[in-house]
Scaffold this motif. Structure first.
Motif, PDB file in Angstrom:
ATOM      1  N   ALA A   5      66.594  94.643  35.617  1.00  0.00           N
ATOM      2  CA  ALA A   5      66.912  95.729  36.553  1.00  0.00           C
ATOM      3  C   ALA A   5      65.662  96.404  37.069  1.00  0.00           C
ATOM      4  O   ALA A   5      65.670  97.029  38.127  1.00  0.00           O
ATOM      5  CB  ALA A   5      67.810  96.752  35.854  1.00  0.00           C
ATOM      6  N   GLY A   6      64.552  96.281  36.352  1.00  0.00           N
ATOM      7  CA  GLY A   6      63.330  96.958  36.799  1.00  0.00           C
ATOM      8  C   GLY A   6      62.544  96.172  37.824  1.00  0.00           C
ATOM      9  O   GLY A   6      61.594  96.679  38.417  1.00  0.00           O
ATOM     10  N   ALA A   7      62.895  94.895  38.044  1.00  0.00           N
ATOM     11  CA  ALA A   7      62.136  94.070  38.994  1.00  0.00           C
ATOM     12  C   ALA A   7      62.403  94.537  40.420  1.00  0.00           C
ATOM     13  O   ALA A   7      63.529  94.867  40.782  1.00  0.00           O
ATOM     14  CB  ALA A   7      62.539  92.604  38.845  1.00  0.00           C
ATOM     15  N   ALA A   8      61.347  94.553  41.203  1.00  0.00           N
ATOM     16  CA  ALA A   8      61.480  94.979  42.603  1.00  0.00           C
ATOM     17  C   ALA A   8      62.239  93.935  43.398  1.00  0.00           C
ATOM     18  O   ALA A   8      62.030  92.738  43.222  1.00  0.00           O
ATOM     19  CB  ALA A   8      60.097  95.208  43.207  1.00  0.00           C
ATOM     20  N   GLU A   9      63.142  94.399  44.233  1.00  0.00           N
ATOM     21  CA  GLU A   9      63.857  93.484  45.119  1.00  0.00           C
ATOM     22  C   GLU A   9      62.864  92.920  46.139  1.00  0.00           C
ATOM     23  O   GLU A   9      62.042  93.661  46.684  1.00  0.00           O
ATOM     24  CB  GLU A   9      64.968  94.234  45.867  1.00  0.00           C
ATOM     25  CG  GLU A   9      66.154  94.620  45.002  1.00  0.00           C
ATOM     26  CD  GLU A   9      66.988  93.428  44.605  1.00  0.00           C
ATOM     27  OE1 GLU A   9      67.117  92.495  45.435  1.00  0.00           O
ATOM     28  OE2 GLU A   9      67.486  93.406  43.476  1.00  0.00           O
ATOM     29  N   PRO A  10      62.933  91.607  46.417  1.00  0.00           N
ATOM     30  CA  PRO A  10      62.025  91.059  47.440  1.00  0.00           C
ATOM     31  C   PRO A  10      62.345  91.651  48.809  1.00  0.00           C
ATOM     32  O   PRO A  10      63.511  91.844  49.150  1.00  0.00           O
ATOM     33  CB  PRO A  10      62.322  89.552  47.396  1.00  0.00           C
ATOM     34  CG  PRO A  10      63.692  89.431  46.782  1.00  0.00           C
ATOM     35  CD  PRO A  10      63.827  90.592  45.835  1.00  0.00           C
ATOM     36  N   GLN A  11      61.310  91.971  49.551  1.00  0.00           N
ATOM     37  CA  GLN A  11      61.503  92.539  50.885  1.00  0.00           C
ATOM     38  C   GLN A  11      62.003  91.454  51.837  1.00  0.00           C
ATOM     39  O   GLN A  11      61.507  90.322  51.815  1.00  0.00           O
ATOM     40  CB  GLN A  11      60.175  93.096  51.423  1.00  0.00           C
ATOM     41  CG  GLN A  11      59.697  94.344  50.708  1.00  0.00           C
ATOM     42  CD  GLN A  11      60.461  95.574  51.162  1.00  0.00           C
ATOM     43  OE1 GLN A  11      60.852  95.683  52.309  1.00  0.00           O
ATOM     44  NE2 GLN A  11      60.696  96.496  50.240  1.00  0.00           N
ATOM     45  N   PRO A  12      62.992  91.761  52.697  1.00  0.00           N
ATOM     46  CA  PRO A  12      63.398  90.773  53.714  1.00  0.00           C
ATOM     47  C   PRO A  12      62.190  90.383  54.573  1.00  0.00           C
ATOM     48  O   PRO A  12      61.275  91.177  54.773  1.00  0.00           O
ATOM     49  CB  PRO A  12      64.442  91.533  54.546  1.00  0.00           C
ATOM     50  CG  PRO A  12      64.910  92.650  53.664  1.00  0.00           C
ATOM     51  CD  PRO A  12      63.728  93.015  52.814  1.00  0.00           C
ATOM     52  N   HIS A  13      62.228  89.165  55.089  1.00  0.00           N
ATOM     53  CA  HIS A  13      61.061  88.649  55.827  1.00  0.00           C
ATOM     54  C   HIS A  13      60.702  89.520  57.025  1.00  0.00           C
ATOM     55  O   HIS A  13      59.536  89.617  57.401  1.00  0.00           O
ATOM     56  CB  HIS A  13      61.333  87.216  56.293  1.00  0.00           C
ATOM     57  CG  HIS A  13      62.278  87.128  57.450  1.00  0.00           C
ATOM     58  ND1 HIS A  13      63.642  87.208  57.308  1.00  0.00           N
ATOM     59  CD2 HIS A  13      62.050  86.989  58.787  1.00  0.00           C
ATOM     60  CE1 HIS A  13      64.222  87.115  58.496  1.00  0.00           C
ATOM     61  NE2 HIS A  13      63.295  86.984  59.408  1.00  0.00           N
ATOM     62  N   TYR A  14      61.713  90.184  57.650  1.00  0.00           N
ATOM     63  CA  TYR A  14      61.419  90.930  58.873  1.00  0.00           C
ATOM     64  C   TYR A  14      60.642  92.220  58.616  1.00  0.00           C
ATOM     65  O   TYR A  14      60.075  92.789  59.540  1.00  0.00           O
ATOM     66  CB  TYR A  14      62.699  91.223  59.668  1.00  0.00           C
ATOM     67  CG  TYR A  14      63.784  91.961  58.932  1.00  0.00           C
ATOM     68  CD1 TYR A  14      63.730  93.335  58.757  1.00  0.00           C
ATOM     69  CD2 TYR A  14      64.878  91.271  58.412  1.00  0.00           C
ATOM     70  CE1 TYR A  14      64.731  94.015  58.082  1.00  0.00           C
ATOM     71  CE2 TYR A  14      65.888  91.942  57.736  1.00  0.00           C
ATOM     72  CZ  TYR A  14      65.805  93.308  57.574  1.00  0.00           C
ATOM     73  OH  TYR A  14      66.798  93.976  56.910  1.00  0.00           O
ATOM     74  N   HIS A  15      60.598  92.674  57.365  1.00  0.00           N
ATOM     75  CA  HIS A  15      59.829  93.900  57.086  1.00  0.00           C
ATOM     76  C   HIS A  15      58.354  93.680  57.386  1.00  0.00           C
ATOM     77  O   HIS A  15      57.704  94.505  58.021  1.00  0.00           O
ATOM     78  CB  HIS A  15      60.031  94.341  55.633  1.00  0.00           C
ATOM     79  CG  HIS A  15      61.260  95.166  55.434  1.00  0.00           C
ATOM     80  ND1 HIS A  15      61.231  96.521  55.247  1.00  0.00           N
ATOM     81  CD2 HIS A  15      62.573  94.815  55.427  1.00  0.00           C
ATOM     82  CE1 HIS A  15      62.472  96.982  55.122  1.00  0.00           C
ATOM     83  NE2 HIS A  15      63.305  95.956  55.223  1.00  0.00           N
ATOM     84  N   GLY A  16      57.811  92.546  56.904  1.00  0.00           N
ATOM     85  CA  GLY A  16      56.409  92.235  57.177  1.00  0.00           C
ATOM     86  C   GLY A  16      56.170  92.007  58.652  1.00  0.00           C
ATOM     87  O   GLY A  16      55.131  92.406  59.191  1.00  0.00           O
ATOM     88  N   HIS A  17      57.147  91.381  59.322  1.00  0.00           N
ATOM     89  CA  HIS A  17      57.019  91.132  60.763  1.00  0.00           C
ATOM     90  C   HIS A  17      56.970  92.448  61.534  1.00  0.00           C
ATOM     91  O   HIS A  17      56.156  92.619  62.442  1.00  0.00           O
ATOM     92  CB  HIS A  17      58.199  90.276  61.233  1.00  0.00           C
ATOM     93  CG  HIS A  17      58.245  90.073  62.708  1.00  0.00           C
ATOM     94  ND1 HIS A  17      57.281  89.381  63.400  1.00  0.00           N
ATOM     95  CD2 HIS A  17      59.144  90.504  63.642  1.00  0.00           C
ATOM     96  CE1 HIS A  17      57.582  89.379  64.687  1.00  0.00           C
ATOM     97  NE2 HIS A  17      58.706  90.054  64.858  1.00  0.00           N
ATOM     98  N   ARG A  18      57.838  93.373  61.168  1.00  0.00           N
ATOM     99  CA  ARG A  18      57.845  94.678  61.852  1.00  0.00           C
ATOM    100  C   ARG A  18      56.499  95.380  61.681  1.00  0.00           C
ATOM    101  O   ARG A  18      55.973  95.963  62.627  1.00  0.00           O
ATOM    102  CB  ARG A  18      58.979  95.554  61.308  1.00  0.00           C
ATOM    103  CG  ARG A  18      60.359  95.077  61.727  1.00  0.00           C
ATOM    104  CD  ARG A  18      61.458  96.016  61.257  1.00  0.00           C
ATOM    105  NE  ARG A  18      62.760  95.559  61.740  1.00  0.00           N
ATOM    106  CZ  ARG A  18      63.826  96.329  61.878  1.00  0.00           C
ATOM    107  NH1 ARG A  18      63.750  97.603  61.574  1.00  0.00           N
ATOM    108  NH2 ARG A  18      64.965  95.840  62.318  1.00  0.00           N
ATOM    109  N   ARG A  19      55.971  95.317  60.487  1.00  0.00           N
ATOM    110  CA  ARG A  19      54.672  95.954  60.231  1.00  0.00           C
ATOM    111  C   ARG A  19      53.588  95.318  61.095  1.00  0.00           C
ATOM    112  O   ARG A  19      52.757  96.012  61.692  1.00  0.00           O
ATOM    113  CB  ARG A  19      54.311  95.844  58.750  1.00  0.00           C
ATOM    114  CG  ARG A  19      53.036  96.616  58.387  1.00  0.00           C
ATOM    115  CD  ARG A  19      52.589  96.392  56.967  1.00  0.00           C
ATOM    116  NE  ARG A  19      52.129  95.013  56.765  1.00  0.00           N
ATOM    117  CZ  ARG A  19      52.773  94.084  56.057  1.00  0.00           C
ATOM    118  NH1 ARG A  19      53.927  94.383  55.462  1.00  0.00           N
ATOM    119  NH2 ARG A  19      52.297  92.866  55.949  1.00  0.00           N
TER     120      ARG A  19
END
Length: 233
Positions: A5-19
């Motif tokens: 439960a403590g592991a970070a959820e992977p960010q969707p691919h579009y988050h990096g694209h938006r940045r």
């Protein structure tokens, strides 16, 4: 092995694209963006949980231009699951474009800033789905006093009453007028009705010392000028 439960959820691919898109704009400016990239960027701020690039491309494929997307009817946009938040964004973006174009012609002699005037008329009317008849009221120095929608009509007809046009011009103490209307069909060629209506307005206005400088017909891909066509000589 149980789920951590403590592991970070992977960010969707579009988050990096938006940045990356935002960083590109900050580095090089928004003017380097293609139309679909600019629309995609705007959609970042109204749609949070999807990759907006495919949607931006689909909207442009369907409607043609950014202006057409922003001016699309709500019922048409709902085919793309566009929600109210995005509808409001589109309406606001279109109005922002109109006001920015208006700034370039307000309080300036419009006859010496003709291209800016044409650009403004396009921003205001080129993507309207029904006919709209506007009047630009000018003072004795040909400075724009007011731009008002006189009538709204159907897809191919707008009733215009010369008496009402002249009455409003007198109220504003206008010395000259530029008539403007759009052809939703896209073809700016003046119709016989356009020509007759212009003659009637000109006759009523000039009897009271008010000049008609031009009548502009705005289409999606161009415009027609009555003066340039010799229809006001």
């Amino acid at each position: 092995m149980g789920h951590n439960a403590g592991a970070a959820e992977p960010q969707p691919h579009y988050h990096g694209h938006r940045r990356r898109v935002r960083e590109r704009v900050m580095r090089a400016g928004a003017e380097v963006l293609e139309d679909y990239e600019l629309l995609e960027l705007l959609l970042f701020y109204s749609i949070e949980r999807i990759d907006t690039k495919p949607l931006a491309k689909r909207l442009l494929d369907r409607f043609g231009t950014l202006g057409d997307v922003f001016a699309a009817e709500s019922v048409q946009l709902r085919e793309f699951d566009i929600d109210q938040r995005t509808l409001v964004l589109f309406k606001a973006s279109r109005e922002a474009g109109r006001r920015l174009a208006e700034r370039k012609v307000k309080d300036m002699p419009v006859l010496t800033n003709w291209q800016q005037l044409i650009d403004y008329c396009h921003a205001a009317l080129a993507h309207e789905k029904t006919e709209q008849f506007r009047i630009l009221f000018l003072d004795r120095k040909n400075v724009l006093i007011a731009d008002e929608v006189q009538q709204r009509g159907t897809i191919d007809h707008t009733p215009v009453y010369p008496r009402e046009v002249v009455k409003r011009a007198l109220t504003l103490n206008a010395a000259a007028l530029i008539l403007v209307h759009n052809h939703p069909s896209g073809d700016p060629k003046p119709s016989r009705e356009d020509i007759e209506m212009t003659k009637e307005i000109r006759k009523a206005a000039e009897a009271l010392g008010i000049s008609i400088h031009d009548h502009l017909v705005i289409g999606r891909k161009g415009h027609a000028s009555f003066r340039s066509l010799g229809l006001l000589s």
